[in-house]
Design an enzyme around this catalytic site. Structure first.
Site, PDB file in Angstrom:
ATOM      1  N   LYS A  23       9.533   5.500  -2.876  1.00 23.58           N
ATOM      2  CA  LYS A  23       9.042   6.421  -3.910  1.00 23.58           C
ATOM      3  C   LYS A  23      10.225   7.103  -4.574  1.00 23.58           C
ATOM      4  O   LYS A  23      11.297   7.274  -3.979  1.00 23.58           O
ATOM      5  CB  LYS A  23       8.102   7.471  -3.330  1.00 23.58           C
ATOM      6  CG  LYS A  23       8.699   8.432  -2.275  1.00 23.58           C
ATOM      7  CD  LYS A  23       9.324   9.693  -2.830  1.00 23.58           C
ATOM      8  CE  LYS A  23       9.964  10.535  -1.719  1.00 23.58           C
ATOM      9  NZ  LYS A  23      10.925  11.523  -2.169  1.00 23.58           N
ATOM     10  N   VAL A 112      18.178   3.766   3.631  1.00 24.45           N
ATOM     11  CA  VAL A 112      17.856   4.680   4.736  1.00 24.45           C
ATOM     12  C   VAL A 112      18.410   6.077   4.424  1.00 24.45           C
ATOM     13  O   VAL A 112      19.537   6.214   3.945  1.00 24.45           O
ATOM     14  CB  VAL A 112      18.463   4.148   6.058  1.00 24.45           C
ATOM     15  CG1 VAL A 112      18.231   5.130   7.202  1.00 24.45           C
ATOM     16  CG2 VAL A 112      17.853   2.788   6.391  1.00 24.45           C
ATOM     17  N   GLY A 114      17.827   8.151   2.146  1.00 26.09           N
ATOM     18  CA  GLY A 114      18.256   8.295   0.752  1.00 26.09           C
ATOM     19  C   GLY A 114      17.302   9.092  -0.111  1.00 26.09           C
ATOM     20  O   GLY A 114      17.449   9.119  -1.321  1.00 26.09           O
ATOM     21  N   MET A 116      14.181   8.307  -0.516  1.00 29.47           N
ATOM     22  CA  MET A 116      13.187   7.395  -1.104  1.00 29.47           C
ATOM     23  C   MET A 116      12.044   7.106  -0.137  1.00 29.47           C
ATOM     24  O   MET A 116      11.232   6.207  -0.368  1.00 29.47           O
ATOM     25  CB  MET A 116      13.856   6.095  -1.550  1.00 29.47           C
ATOM     26  CG  MET A 116      14.932   6.334  -2.595  1.00 29.47           C
ATOM     27  SD  MET A 116      15.494   4.810  -3.331  1.00 29.47           S
ATOM     28  CE  MET A 116      14.255   4.588  -4.589  1.00 29.47           C
ATOM     29  N   ALA A 117      11.998   7.882   0.942  1.00 32.72           N
ATOM     30  CA  ALA A 117      10.869   7.836   1.877  1.00 32.72           C
ATOM     31  C   ALA A 117      10.685   6.483   2.560  1.00 32.72           C
ATOM     32  O   ALA A 117       9.566   6.013   2.741  1.00 32.72           O
ATOM     33  CB  ALA A 117       9.576   8.266   1.176  1.00 32.72           C
ATOM     34  N   GLY A 119      11.292   5.740   5.742  1.00 37.81           N
ATOM     35  CA  GLY A 119      10.607   5.929   7.023  1.00 37.81           C
ATOM     36  C   GLY A 119       9.114   6.128   6.804  1.00 37.81           C
ATOM     37  O   GLY A 119       8.290   5.574   7.534  1.00 37.81           O
ATOM     38  N   ASP A 153       5.309  12.567   3.081  1.00 37.85           N
ATOM     39  CA  ASP A 153       5.327  11.475   2.104  1.00 37.85           C
ATOM     40  C   ASP A 153       4.517  10.258   2.555  1.00 37.85           C
ATOM     41  O   ASP A 153       4.418   9.271   1.821  1.00 37.85           O
ATOM     42  CB  ASP A 153       6.767  11.003   1.847  1.00 37.85           C
ATOM     43  CG  ASP A 153       7.621  12.073   1.175  1.00 37.85           C
ATOM     44  OD1 ASP A 153       7.054  12.955   0.505  1.00 37.85           O
ATOM     45  OD2 ASP A 153       8.854  12.008   1.324  1.00 37.85           O
TER      46      ASP A 153
END
Ligand code: ATP
Length: 311
Positions: A23, A112, A114, A116-117, A119, A153
């Protein structure tokens, strides 16, 4: 006990694979911390076509393996009980009163740590994949409830596309957004992760009088159906000043991307990832070529795309 193995993911005829997207936040309004310590958010999530793919297979014990899909550094991903995909699997089994485990293989295409979700994408994909593997047919209330408990998220990673996130981001409401024309973004990997709590702490220091209600996305939502260069000034991130304060080098990156032709550069979420909105694919490729002179890993992505539920 989790058996920890890190071998390469391989084909599993009996396995189920579900992928979930990265995302970006096209708008991130942050309010003053609530009594429970969480900051209220009003965010516009946008899912782009960088994916993690999660494959689950029946197993006696929980175990997890991670492999990079492209130039992603996966060394920061835990291979034990703390991996959020394992936590998702355990939560799903516990909710249904099941004593089951699975082997989880993650193919990572999302940078990872970063912002950008990645996980969260793995957690959402693991919920959907295990729900199918175990034939549970969980209803949406169950899946979204488990997702919200796993992380703010995670519910968005289930639905993808464009969504308004409220609460701490976990209450998602799908927004309009068409497959074409698409939004193009360039995402340079901006080095070491910024800790999300540290960015929020700096936000509190920089803006001690933040209003209780986060800033709403106003006109941005109207543009989601019809991306237009005029949308660029509407992109907004309340956490950007805090992220730039902790990582001053990101200001030069934002300038470089805009100088190379991006409509707008923005810190994504709590950073350190910066995203550059571009007018079209050729514009995105031009910006990425230019940034590659200084950054080893520059990804080009477009959206919107569906989430782990695939609908
Ligand atoms: P967000 O945008 O949701 O704040 P992020 O994109 O910045 O998150 P992630 O890639 O989700 O960051 O990872 C954050 C941390 O979570 C990692 O540094 C890692 O220690 C831990 N983690 C646990 N499980 C996973 C997983 N499956 N993939 C990636 N990181 C994981």
């Amino acid at each position: 006990m989790v058996e920890v193995r890190a071998e390469r993911a391989s084909g599993h005829p009996e396995g189920i694979t579900v992928r979930a997207p990265a995302k970006i936040n096209l708008h991130l309004g942050v309010g003053a911390p609530r009594e429970d310590g969480f900051h209220p958010l009003m965010t516009v999530y946008h899912a782009v076509d960088l994916y993690d793919a999660v494959t689950v297979t029946p197993a006696e014990d929980w175990s997890v393996g991670v492999v990079a899909d492209g130039p992603i550094d996966v060394t920061g991903v835990p291979l034990g009980d703390t991996n959020i995909a394992v936590r998702a699997g355990r939560a799903l089994a516990a909710h249904h009163g099941l004593d089951r485990a699975a082997r989880i293989e993650i193919r990572k295409g999302i940078p990872v740590a970063g912002g950008m979700a990645g996980g969260s994408a793995d957690a959402a994909a693991a919920l959907v994949a295990l729900d199918r593997l175990w034939g549970l047919a969980s209803d949406d209330a169950t899946l979204f409830g488990l997702a919200a408990d796993l992380g703010s998220d995670v519910p968005f990673a289930l639905v993808g596309r464009n969504a308004l996130g409220t609460g701490r981001g976990e209450e998602v409401e799908q927004l309009p957004g068409v497959e074409s024309p698409r939004w193009w973004v360039v995402v340079p990997a901006a080095g070491d992760g910024l800790s999300t709590p540290a960015v929020y702490r700096r936000f509190d220091e920089l803006i001690p009088d933040a209003p209780p209600q986060p800033r709403a996305p106003h006109r941005l939502v109207e543009f989601l159906e019809d991306p237009d260069p005029d949308v660029a000034p509407l992109l907004h991130n309340d956490l950007q000043p805090a992220a730039l304060d902790l990582r001053p080098d990101l200001a030069a990156l934002l300038e470089a991307g805009e100088a190379a032709g991006a409509l707008r550069g923005l810190v994504s979420g709590s950073g350190p990832t910066c995203v550059f909105l571009c007018a079209d694919e050729s514009g995105a490729l031009e910006v990425s070529r230019s940034l590659r002179a200084s950054y080893d890993v520059v990804l080009v992505a477009s959206g919107p795309v569906t989430g782990a539920l695939g609908r």
